[in-house]
Motif scaffolding. Structure first.
Motif, PDB file in Angstrom:
ATOM      1  N   VAL A  28     -31.443  -8.148  27.536  1.00 34.86           N
ATOM      2  CA  VAL A  28     -30.223  -8.352  28.684  1.00 34.86           C
ATOM      3  C   VAL A  28     -29.211  -9.354  28.175  1.00 34.86           C
ATOM      4  CG1 VAL A  28     -29.476  -8.930  30.918  1.00 34.86           C
ATOM      5  CG2 VAL A  28     -31.794  -7.462  30.460  1.00 34.86           C
ATOM      6  N   VAL A  29     -28.216  -8.980  28.175  1.00 38.46           N
ATOM      7  CA  VAL A  29     -26.925 -10.072  28.065  1.00 38.46           C
ATOM      8  C   VAL A  29     -26.018 -10.385  28.960  1.00 38.46           C
ATOM      9  CG1 VAL A  29     -24.907 -10.417  26.711  1.00 38.46           C
ATOM     10  CG2 VAL A  29     -26.738  -9.083  25.472  1.00 38.46           C
ATOM     11  N   PHE A  30     -26.021 -11.427  29.322  1.00 38.70           N
ATOM     12  CA  PHE A  30     -25.051 -12.190  30.617  1.00 38.70           C
ATOM     13  C   PHE A  30     -24.256 -13.117  30.146  1.00 38.70           C
ATOM     14  CE2 PHE A  30     -24.503 -14.429  34.419  1.00 38.70           C
ATOM     15  CZ  PHE A  30     -23.816 -13.466  35.316  1.00 38.70           C
ATOM     16  N   TRP A  31     -22.892 -12.941  30.387  1.00 37.93           N
ATOM     17  CA  TRP A  31     -21.937 -14.279  30.137  1.00 37.93           C
ATOM     18  C   TRP A  31     -21.137 -14.275  31.393  1.00 37.93           C
ATOM     19  CZ3 TRP A  31     -21.366 -10.671  25.496  1.00 37.93           C
ATOM     20  CH2 TRP A  31     -22.252 -11.113  24.499  1.00 37.93           C
ATOM     21  N   SER A  32     -21.530 -15.388  32.142  1.00 33.40           N
ATOM     22  CA  SER A  32     -21.014 -15.615  33.451  1.00 33.40           C
ATOM     23  C   SER A  32     -19.296 -16.199  33.305  1.00 33.40           C
ATOM     24  CB  SER A  32     -21.769 -17.073  34.065  1.00 33.40           C
ATOM     25  OG  SER A  32     -20.918 -17.191  35.281  1.00 33.40           O
ATOM     26  N   GLY A  33     -18.611 -15.347  33.991  1.00 30.70           N
ATOM     27  CA  GLY A  33     -17.077 -15.859  34.042  1.00 30.70           C
ATOM     28  C   GLY A  33     -16.429 -15.152  32.819  1.00 30.70           C
ATOM     29  N   GLU A  34     -16.994 -14.508  31.976  1.00 31.46           N
ATOM     30  CA  GLU A  34     -16.408 -14.220  30.908  1.00 31.46           C
ATOM     31  C   GLU A  34     -15.473 -12.781  30.980  1.00 31.46           C
ATOM     32  OE1 GLU A  34     -15.687 -15.883  28.203  1.00 31.46           O
ATOM     33  OE2 GLU A  34     -17.108 -17.516  28.234  1.00 31.46           O
ATOM     34  N   GLY A  35     -15.650 -12.385  31.957  1.00 36.45           N
ATOM     35  CA  GLY A  35     -14.859 -11.024  32.388  1.00 36.45           C
ATOM     36  C   GLY A  35     -13.505 -11.132  32.588  1.00 36.45           C
ATOM     37  N   GLN A  36     -12.994 -12.353  32.927  1.00 31.76           N
ATOM     38  CA  GLN A  36     -11.699 -12.593  33.448  1.00 31.76           C
ATOM     39  C   GLN A  36     -10.559 -11.893  32.663  1.00 31.76           C
ATOM     40  OE1 GLN A  36     -11.452 -14.204  36.391  1.00 31.76           O
ATOM     41  NE2 GLN A  36     -13.508 -15.189  36.306  1.00 31.76           N
ATOM     42  N   GLU A  37     -10.809 -12.178  31.322  1.00 26.87           N
ATOM     43  CA  GLU A  37      -9.831 -11.599  30.446  1.00 26.87           C
ATOM     44  C   GLU A  37     -10.445 -10.436  29.439  1.00 26.87           C
ATOM     45  OE1 GLU A  37      -9.336 -15.041  27.435  1.00 26.87           O
ATOM     46  OE2 GLU A  37      -9.067 -15.558  29.528  1.00 26.87           O
ATOM     47  N   SER A  38      -9.728  -9.791  28.740  1.00 21.72           N
ATOM     48  CA  SER A  38     -10.343  -8.849  27.795  1.00 21.72           C
ATOM     49  C   SER A  38     -11.316  -9.388  26.868  1.00 21.72           C
ATOM     50  CB  SER A  38      -9.180  -8.035  26.957  1.00 21.72           C
ATOM     51  OG  SER A  38      -8.349  -7.499  27.865  1.00 21.72           O
ATOM     52  N   PHE A  86     -33.902   6.370  28.642  1.00 22.50           N
ATOM     53  CA  PHE A  86     -32.607   6.137  27.964  1.00 22.50           C
ATOM     54  C   PHE A  86     -31.229   6.655  29.281  1.00 22.50           C
ATOM     55  CE2 PHE A  86     -34.636   5.475  23.899  1.00 22.50           C
ATOM     56  CZ  PHE A  86     -34.100   4.234  23.669  1.00 22.50           C
ATOM     57  N   GLN A  87     -31.656   7.882  29.582  1.00 24.58           N
ATOM     58  CA  GLN A  87     -30.807   8.235  30.566  1.00 24.58           C
ATOM     59  C   GLN A  87     -30.529   7.247  31.776  1.00 24.58           C
ATOM     60  OE1 GLN A  87     -32.336  12.341  31.283  1.00 24.58           O
ATOM     61  NE2 GLN A  87     -31.074  13.252  29.783  1.00 24.58           N
ATOM     62  N   THR A  88     -31.863   6.768  32.493  1.00 22.48           N
ATOM     63  CA  THR A  88     -31.942   6.012  33.281  1.00 22.48           C
ATOM     64  C   THR A  88     -30.891   4.583  33.083  1.00 22.48           C
ATOM     65  OG1 THR A  88     -33.932   6.886  34.164  1.00 22.48           O
ATOM     66  CG2 THR A  88     -33.338   4.661  35.294  1.00 22.48           C
ATOM     67  N   LEU A  89     -31.304   4.231  31.827  1.00 21.98           N
ATOM     68  CA  LEU A  89     -30.655   2.859  31.290  1.00 21.98           C
ATOM     69  C   LEU A  89     -29.157   3.372  31.373  1.00 21.98           C
ATOM     70  CD1 LEU A  89     -30.364   0.366  30.070  1.00 21.98           C
ATOM     71  CD2 LEU A  89     -30.781   1.136  27.930  1.00 21.98           C
ATOM     72  N   ILE A  90     -28.680   4.330  30.669  1.00 23.32           N
ATOM     73  CA  ILE A  90     -27.290   4.533  30.694  1.00 23.32           C
ATOM     74  C   ILE A  90     -26.519   4.770  32.155  1.00 23.32           C
ATOM     75  CG2 ILE A  90     -25.447   6.428  30.169  1.00 23.32           C
ATOM     76  CD1 ILE A  90     -27.551   7.313  27.868  1.00 23.32           C
ATOM     77  N   LYS A  91     -27.284   5.516  32.883  1.00 19.69           N
ATOM     78  CA  LYS A  91     -26.750   5.385  34.372  1.00 19.69           C
ATOM     79  C   LYS A  91     -26.745   4.162  34.990  1.00 19.69           C
ATOM     80  CE  LYS A  91     -27.575   7.671  38.861  1.00 19.69           C
ATOM     81  NZ  LYS A  91     -26.750   7.005  39.439  1.00 19.69           N
ATOM     82  N   THR A  92     -27.879   3.146  34.836  1.00 22.81           N
ATOM     83  CA  THR A  92     -27.661   1.948  35.411  1.00 22.81           C
ATOM     84  C   THR A  92     -26.463   1.038  34.954  1.00 22.81           C
ATOM     85  OG1 THR A  92     -30.198   2.041  35.892  1.00 22.81           O
ATOM     86  CG2 THR A  92     -28.914  -0.276  35.472  1.00 22.81           C
ATOM     87  N   LEU A  93     -26.431   1.142  33.735  1.00 21.75           N
ATOM     88  CA  LEU A  93     -25.159   0.673  33.028  1.00 21.75           C
ATOM     89  C   LEU A  93     -23.926   1.032  33.753  1.00 21.75           C
ATOM     90  CD1 LEU A  93     -26.235   0.425  29.477  1.00 21.75           C
ATOM     91  CD2 LEU A  93     -26.215  -1.554  30.720  1.00 21.75           C
ATOM     92  N   ALA A 120     -18.101  -9.076  39.898  1.00 19.98           N
ATOM     93  CA  ALA A 120     -17.689 -10.558  40.000  1.00 19.98           C
ATOM     94  C   ALA A 120     -17.113 -11.008  38.657  1.00 19.98           C
ATOM     95  CB  ALA A 120     -19.019 -11.407  40.347  1.00 19.98           C
ATOM     96  N   ASN A 121     -16.577 -10.356  37.829  1.00 22.77           N
ATOM     97  CA  ASN A 121     -15.872 -10.746  36.609  1.00 22.77           C
ATOM     98  C   ASN A 121     -16.620 -11.275  35.551  1.00 22.77           C
ATOM     99  OD1 ASN A 121     -13.346  -9.595  36.461  1.00 22.77           O
ATOM    100  ND2 ASN A 121     -12.511 -11.151  37.678  1.00 22.77           N
ATOM    101  N   ASP A 122     -17.938 -11.197  35.548  1.00 20.24           N
ATOM    102  CA  ASP A 122     -19.050 -11.256  34.384  1.00 20.24           C
ATOM    103  C   ASP A 122     -18.918 -10.511  33.353  1.00 20.24           C
ATOM    104  OD1 ASP A 122     -19.334 -14.133  35.790  1.00 20.24           O
ATOM    105  OD2 ASP A 122     -20.654 -12.781  37.160  1.00 20.24           O
ATOM    106  N   LEU A 123     -19.581 -10.721  32.150  1.00 20.56           N
ATOM    107  CA  LEU A 123     -19.848  -9.754  31.120  1.00 20.56           C
ATOM    108  C   LEU A 123     -21.368  -9.486  30.958  1.00 20.56           C
ATOM    109  CD1 LEU A 123     -17.419 -10.782  28.366  1.00 20.56           C
ATOM    110  CD2 LEU A 123     -17.116  -8.809  30.029  1.00 20.56           C
ATOM    111  N   ALA A 124     -21.790  -8.508  31.077  1.00 15.50           N
ATOM    112  CA  ALA A 124     -23.417  -8.297  31.104  1.00 15.50           C
ATOM    113  C   ALA A 124     -23.515  -6.830  30.305  1.00 15.50           C
ATOM    114  CB  ALA A 124     -24.032  -7.900  32.547  1.00 15.50           C
ATOM    115  N   GLY A 125     -24.785  -6.877  30.019  1.00 11.71           N
ATOM    116  CA  GLY A 125     -25.286  -5.534  29.312  1.00 11.71           C
ATOM    117  C   GLY A 125     -26.407  -5.565  28.577  1.00 11.71           C
TER     118      GLY A 125
END
Length: 133
Positions: A28-38, A86-93, A120-125
């Protein structure tokens, strides 16, 4: 809210392996607050600690999982279960993230980041690795 998103992604990616010339788990990847800009290629390289000259290829989510998330007639039970996972993962994303892109960093040993934006404008995946020679 975000903890819930992270938990769902963790649960659906747990125990799943990305098949290529080798098998790698998902993280899992999570970057707090990094989704404000592209998310630019340069910003992704910085966030993932890759050299700035690392080649990047971007592909669509469904295209990236095309060989994992489609049931084939010749699949055995285990392969069919994996297709479901895999289908469940894709749907969750897709349910929890917007602007999802798959970034392939490097060549031969490729670091893959499947990243989208949370409400919440974070980046995740998730991230994984594929080997292509």
């Amino acid at each position: 809210m975000n903890n819930n998103v992270i938990q769902q992604i963790q649960q659906t990616s747990y125990d799943l392996l990305m098949m290529s010339e080798s098998e790698y788990p998902f993280e899992v990847v999570f970057w707090s607050g990094e989704g404000q800009e592209s998310l630019t290629n340069q910003k992704l390289l910085q966030l993932t600690n890759h050299p700035l000259e690392t080649p990047i290829e971007t592909v669509e989510l469904d295209y990236f999982f095309r060989n994992c998330a489609e049931e084939q007639e010749w699949h055995d039970e285990l392969q069919k279960q994996n297709v479901q996972k895999f289908q469940t993962l894709i749907k969750t994303l897709k349910d929890n993230l917007t602007n999802i892109k798959v970034y392939r960093l490097g060549s031969i040993s490729i670091d893959v980041y499947i990243i989208g934006k949370t409400a919440a404008n974070d980046l995740a995946g998730v991230s994984t690795k594929v080997i292509e020679t």
